[in-house]
Design an enzyme around this catalytic site. Structure first.
Site, PDB file in Angstrom:
ATOM      1  CE  LYS A 156      -1.710   1.849   3.878  1.00 30.01           C
ATOM      2  NZ  LYS A 156      -1.833   3.311   4.106  1.00 30.01           N
ATOM      3  CG  ASN A 157       2.662   2.533   3.570  1.00 29.03           C
ATOM      4  OD1 ASN A 157       1.541   3.035   3.509  1.00 29.03           O
ATOM      5  ND2 ASN A 157       3.166   2.082   4.693  1.00 29.03           N
TER       6      ASN A 157
ATOM      7  CB  CYS B  57      -3.798   6.805  11.334  1.00 28.37           C
ATOM      8  SG  CYS B  57      -4.347   5.315  10.490  1.00 28.37           S
TER       9      CYS B  57
ATOM     10  NE  ARG C  91       0.685  10.552  10.464  1.00 30.26           N
ATOM     11  CZ  ARG C  91       0.291   9.507   9.732  1.00 30.26           C
ATOM     12  NH1 ARG C  91       1.176   8.643   9.290  1.00 30.26           N
ATOM     13  NH2 ARG C  91      -0.978   9.318   9.462  1.00 30.26           N
ATOM     14  N   PRO C  92       3.435  16.817  10.710  1.00 29.06           N
ATOM     15  CG  PRO C  92       5.138  18.163  11.532  1.00 29.06           C
ATOM     16  CD  PRO C  92       4.412  16.876  11.795  1.00 29.06           C
ATOM     17  CB  VAL C  93       2.784  19.266   5.395  1.00 27.25           C
ATOM     18  CG1 VAL C  93       1.799  18.112   5.400  1.00 27.25           C
ATOM     19  CG2 VAL C  93       2.082  20.575   5.769  1.00 27.25           C
TER      20      VAL C  93
ATOM     21  CE  LYS D 258      10.269  15.815  11.925  1.00 31.24           C
ATOM     22  NZ  LYS D 258       9.394  15.819  13.108  1.00 31.24           N
ATOM     23  CB  VAL D 259      14.442  10.186   8.286  1.00 28.94           C
ATOM     24  CG1 VAL D 259      13.880   9.253   7.211  1.00 28.94           C
ATOM     25  CG2 VAL D 259      15.960  10.108   8.311  1.00 28.94           C
ATOM     26  CB  SER D 260      10.048  13.351   6.253  1.00 25.35           C
ATOM     27  OG  SER D 260       8.719  13.375   5.733  1.00 25.35           O
ATOM     28  CB  VAL D 261       8.481   8.002   4.326  1.00 28.74           C
ATOM     29  CG1 VAL D 261       8.006   7.264   3.074  1.00 28.74           C
ATOM     30  CG2 VAL D 261       9.396   7.102   5.148  1.00 28.74           C
TER      31      VAL D 261
ATOM     32  CG  ASP E 135       3.362   1.773   9.509  1.00 24.84           C
ATOM     33  OD1 ASP E 135       2.976   2.588  10.370  1.00 24.84           O
ATOM     34  OD2 ASP E 135       3.351   2.022   8.299  1.00 24.84           O
TER      35      ASP E 135
ATOM     36  CB  VAL F 167       8.571   6.816  14.154  1.00 31.08           C
ATOM     37  CG1 VAL F 167       8.174   7.442  12.816  1.00 31.08           C
ATOM     38  CG2 VAL F 167       9.831   5.966  13.994  1.00 31.08           C
TER      39      VAL F 167
ATOM     40  NE  ARG G   6      -6.740   4.901   5.925  1.00 32.75           N
ATOM     41  CZ  ARG G   6      -5.683   5.197   6.674  1.00 32.75           C
ATOM     42  NH1 ARG G   6      -5.697   5.005   7.968  1.00 32.75           N
ATOM     43  NH2 ARG G   6      -4.593   5.687   6.116  1.00 32.75           N
TER      44      ARG G   6
END
Length: 427
Positions: free
Chosen positions: A22-23, A124, A129-131, A169-172, A314, A336, A406
């Site tokens: 999914k991701n 969720c 989880r800011p942008v 920082k790491v952000s997918v 996850d 995380v 989902r």
């Protein structure tokens, strides 16, 4: 609203086919916005989030057609997407609120159309989880971005320009957004401290198939040479590593013996190491991997979530469910996301012994769990309750099943085929 009823006590035996990720699928679908040529994606799972993304892309003007994958229902869906002309550069609130991944359309729309208006995302309820990293990266590439009325309003009148951007920082999600924006930017973009998740690698390889030069794939520094146009491409989505880890834990919970067909051990190496320490055997097979208990009992192990290649956030809730039945104690630390222990009160209703202290949870194994009526609070929490229910005495009913839908394709069918006493209650 649908619910899931599970009667515990049945060992899982047989095989479970792992669906496409999914991701990985969601950003791959969004990549179709970068070109007027066709993008064909194989092994896409049938999930609520995929349906939501299709709705969003269609209102942007993307033509989407779906066909059964190889061997029919068991091999996912083949999606063909074509954004011949962008019909709208607005991603509306009523769609974006359902799924956080919707914010990924920001970079591609801005790169191709030089403007975008995207609602601030939902998804969720697992903490902030800011942008801000999405915004900072696009600004470094020359974008002007404001927040107005709950929308990100972005403009790049002269187009995006290649830039060097270091993620604090790491952000997918931000890595994916900037990768796609960089594909159509003028010049070369270098992303430092980029996320290294397999889903990032999958997107990079798809962009390469579409004619974009991407260097450093799989490392923390990605170098992307922008192009003026992309070409038609076809790509196969990787298997879902979170689904793989989830079913491995479900099998271990029931002291079962199952082959996860299509599952890849190399995608869950850290989780596999933790499971082996807990007394679970995972071994590669010609068709995937086999999972079973090593010597009968489970042993408590400590776990800390970290960005890839660390233990996935996850899989944290599922691991906690497994540890409720382990001998001894285990400490599970979440680094995380904040607010990602909302499954703890529900596990406690089933007899689990869990104590939370700040970002850590101390799990003391108990002799048995008891069936109860419980409520899912987010996607991964919902499946952790199902895992606990598989080993609990009596019936468990999991409410708010829409969370589960989902991210897990036909979960009850897959578990029932391996002997679980499980059914979906329509409501």
């Amino acid at each position: 609203m649908d619910r899931l009823r599970i009667k515990g006590g049945q060992q899982l035996k047989g095989e479970i086919r792992i669906s496409g990720s999914k991701n990985a699928s969601l950003p791959l679908m969004v990549a179709a916005l970068l070109t007027d040529r066709k993008l064909t994606l194989h092994n896409v799972p049938r999930l609520a989030d995929i349906t939501t993304m299709i709705q969003l892309l269609k209102q942007h003007g993307v033509e989407v057609s779906a066909a059964p994958g190889e061997n029919g229902h068991d091999r996912g869906t083949t999606l063909t997407l074509q954004a011949g002309k962008i019909a709208s550069t607005t991603a509306p609130y009523d769609i974006v609120r359902k799924m956080r991944a919707s914010v990924l359309v920001l970079g591609p729309l801005l790169a191709r159309e030089r403007e975008a208006r995207v609602s601030l995302p939902g998804g969720c309820a697992i903490g902030a989880r800011p942008v801000d990293l999405h915004i900072a990266g696009l600004k470094a590439m020359g974008a002007e971005i404001d927040i107005n009325g709950g929308y990100l309003v972005a403009k790049a009148p002269k187009g995006l320009k290649g830039a060097r951007f270091t993620f604090p920082k790491v952000s997918v999600g931000a890595t994916e957004n900037l990768m796609m924006a960089a594909a159509l930017a003028k010049g070369t973009t270098v992303l430092d401290n980029a996320a290294r998740e397999p889903e990032i690698t999958d997107l990079a390889e798809c962009l390469v198939s579409m004619g974009v030069a991407v260097r450093g794939i799989g490392t923390e520094t990605l170098t992307i040479d922008g192009v003026t146009s992309l070409k038609e491409a076809s790509h196969r989505v990787i298997p879902d590593r979170i689904e793989t880890g989830t079913y491995a834990m479900a099998v271990a919970m029931t002291a079962g013996d199952v082959e996860l067909v299509g599952g890849r051990l190399d995608l869950i190496e850290t989780a596999a190491q933790v499971l082996r320490s807990a007394g679970v055997t995972l071994e590669k097979t010609p068709n995937g991997m086999r999972v079973h208990r090593t010597n009968g009992a489970l042993t408590g192990v400590d776990v800390m979530t970290e960005p890839y290649p660390g233990f996935p956030t996850d899989l944290q809730a599922q691991m906690m469910a497994l540890m409720t039945r382990a001998e001894g104690a285990s400490m599970i630390t979440e680094t995380v996301f904040e607010s990602r222990f909302m499954h703890v009160p529900e596990l406690s209703r089933m007899g689990a012994n869990v104590t939370i202290h700040h970002e850590s949870a101390l799990v003391r194994g108990v002799p048995k769990l008891r069936g109860a009526e419980v409520m899912a609070t987010d996607l991964r929490a919902s499946v952790s309750l199902a895992i606990a229910a598989l080993a609990a005495d009596g019936d468990t009913v999991v409410n708010r099943l829409y969370h589960l839908d989902r991210g897990y394709e036909r979960l009850e069918e897959k578990l029932a085929a391996c002997g679980a006493d499980i059914e979906r209650l329509k409501g």
